[in-house]
Design a protein around this motif. Structure first.
Motif, short mmCIF file in Angstrom:
data_model
loop_
_atom_site.label_atom_id
_atom_site.label_comp_id
_atom_site.label_asym_id
_atom_site.label_seq_id
_atom_site.Cartn_x
_atom_site.Cartn_y
_atom_site.Cartn_z
N GLN A 164 36.51 7.70 3.19
CA GLN A 164 35.87 6.40 3.25
C GLN A 164 35.69 5.83 2.26
OE1 GLN A 164 33.11 6.95 6.44
NE2 GLN A 164 34.68 6.10 7.88
N ILE A 165 35.71 6.58 0.73
CA ILE A 165 35.32 6.04 -0.43
C ILE A 165 36.24 6.20 -1.55
CG2 ILE A 165 32.66 6.33 0.28
CD1 ILE A 165 32.96 8.99 -1.88
N ARG A 202 28.89 7.90 4.59
CA ARG A 202 30.30 7.68 4.60
C ARG A 202 30.88 9.12 4.29
NH1 ARG A 202 32.34 2.20 1.55
NH2 ARG A 202 30.67 0.92 2.11
N ARG A 203 32.15 9.25 5.15
CA ARG A 203 33.08 10.53 4.85
C ARG A 203 33.79 10.35 3.51
NH1 ARG A 203 33.34 13.68 9.32
NH2 ARG A 203 35.47 14.33 8.74
N ASN A 211 29.84 14.40 5.08
CA ASN A 211 29.74 12.79 4.63
C ASN A 211 29.26 13.02 2.94
OD1 ASN A 211 26.97 13.60 4.74
ND2 ASN A 211 26.54 12.15 6.58
N LEU A 255 26.24 4.74 0.20
CA LEU A 255 27.39 5.59 0.44
C LEU A 255 27.13 6.70 1.24
CD1 LEU A 255 29.97 5.46 -2.46
CD2 LEU A 255 29.61 3.77 -0.50
#
Length: 350
Positions: free
Chosen positions: A133-134, A129-130, A91, A126
């Motif tokens: 995913q961004i 988040r992985r 992440n 963020l």
């Protein structure tokens, strides 16, 4: 912050000299950019600084310590890559923490440092988040956060914005400049984008065929380029062929174009009366309707760009000038006669 000194550095690929830098000092806390076209040697130079490739000759010093033969992990510098080079299985938090864990920093300090970096880059939300995913812009911020988290002496940037769209590139480059000054690091930046170089840099080195052609601050390389190659690489250009007719003062001359037009100009970095080129930036050209004192011209083309108009003006059999004007200041249509005023020009080497 750290000072970098490069001396007699050379790298060959076969018989091709990829990079040759006689001497270069990058100052403590400076944002220094290597600018040039593909294949000019800028990335090779950066990778020698990083320790990713070895020079064939010369040496690299950081704060007077010779690091030429040090492995990358012993150089106390980090790198932000063009393709972000993030770990997709981690992440955001763990990506930023990776370098700190490799340095065996206590986990409690890692938590504090990573949160500080995420907040500074405005991506703290963020954290969990992985990477997939961004967005691309957010991934680039993660890459920058990871690079500065270990508090390196130098950060190297290898065309870090080239994979972003134009609007996002503009946004992120301002953030990079602000961040670099805030965290007080020495930055070496590689790009082929003159807008990035002009916006970010304290000084710029323009490279061609493995060597540095000119070094200066953005204003110096823009207004007084050493030759036509540099001029064309750092902004819009109009070139007028001709020669110096006479010197008016120590730094000003009268230039005669091949069409016989006499134009007063700055002498620039030329030292004799050999055949020269006059550089006129588009914004230094002012147009008015015909019948005023000035250079007579004819509109060859006119493009509507929304808030502005782009004109191409013929001012002689062999010379044309490109310039821009506000859309509300329309001086005429194609084939209309206009008067041209050149507000600034400089004589340069071809």
């Amino acid at each position: 912050m750290s000072t970098i000194l490069i001396q007699n550095l050379k790298k060959y690929y076969g018989k091709v000299l990829a990079s040759s830098i006689k001497e270069l000092e990058i100052k403590d806390g400076e944002f220094f950019t290597l600018l040039g076209p593909s294949g000019c040697g800028k990335t090779t130079t950066l990778r020698m600084l990083a320790g990713l490739i070895s020079p064939d000759e010369g040496r690299i010093l950081i704060d007077d310590k010779d690091i030429t033969n040090f492995p990358p992990e012993k150089r106390n510098l980090t790198m932000v890559f063009q393709n972000f080079a993030l770990f997709p299985h981690m992440n955001v938090f763990d990506n930023v923490a990776f370098g700190l864990r490799m340095r065996h920093m206590p986990e409690r300090e890692i938590q504090i440092r990573v949160k500080e970096m995420l907040k500074m880059l405005r991506i703290e939300e963020l954290s969990d988040r992985r990477i997939e995913q961004i967005s691309g812009g957010q991934q680039q911020r993660v890459g920058v956060a990871r690079a500065i988290a270990p508090h390196p002496s130098v950060v190297l940037f290898d065309e870090p914005l080239s994979n972003l769209d134009a609007k996002l590139r503009e946004e992120v480059r301002y953030e990079l400049k602000e961040l670099q000054k805030k965290v007080n690091i020495t930055a070496v930046y590689v790009t082929h984008d003159q807008a990035e170089a002009m916006t970010l840099s304290d000084r710029i080195a323009i490279m061609q065929s493995g060597i540095i052609i000119q070094i200066g601050n953005p204003k110096e390389v823009y207004f007084t380029p050493v030759n036509a190659f540099v001029a064309s690489f750092v902004g819009g250009t109009n070139f007028i062929e001709g020669e110096i007719e006479k010197e008016i003062s120590q730094d000003r001359v009268l230039f005669r174009s091949i069409d016989g037009l006499l134009i007063e100009a700055r002498k620039g970095m030329v030292s004799n009366y050999d055949s020269k080129v006059l550089l006129v930036r588009p914004e230094a050209v002012e147009l008015k309707k015909a019948n005023e004192n000035g250079i007579k011209g004819t509109i060859e083309s006119k493009l509507y760009l929304g808030g502005s108009l782009e004109y191409r003006i013929r001012i002689g059999k062999n010379s044309t000038l490109k310039t821009f004007s506000s859309s509300v200041n329309d001086v005429g249509d194609v084939n209309s006669n206009v008067t041209v005023f050149i507000k600034d020009a400089v004589v340069i080497k071809s």
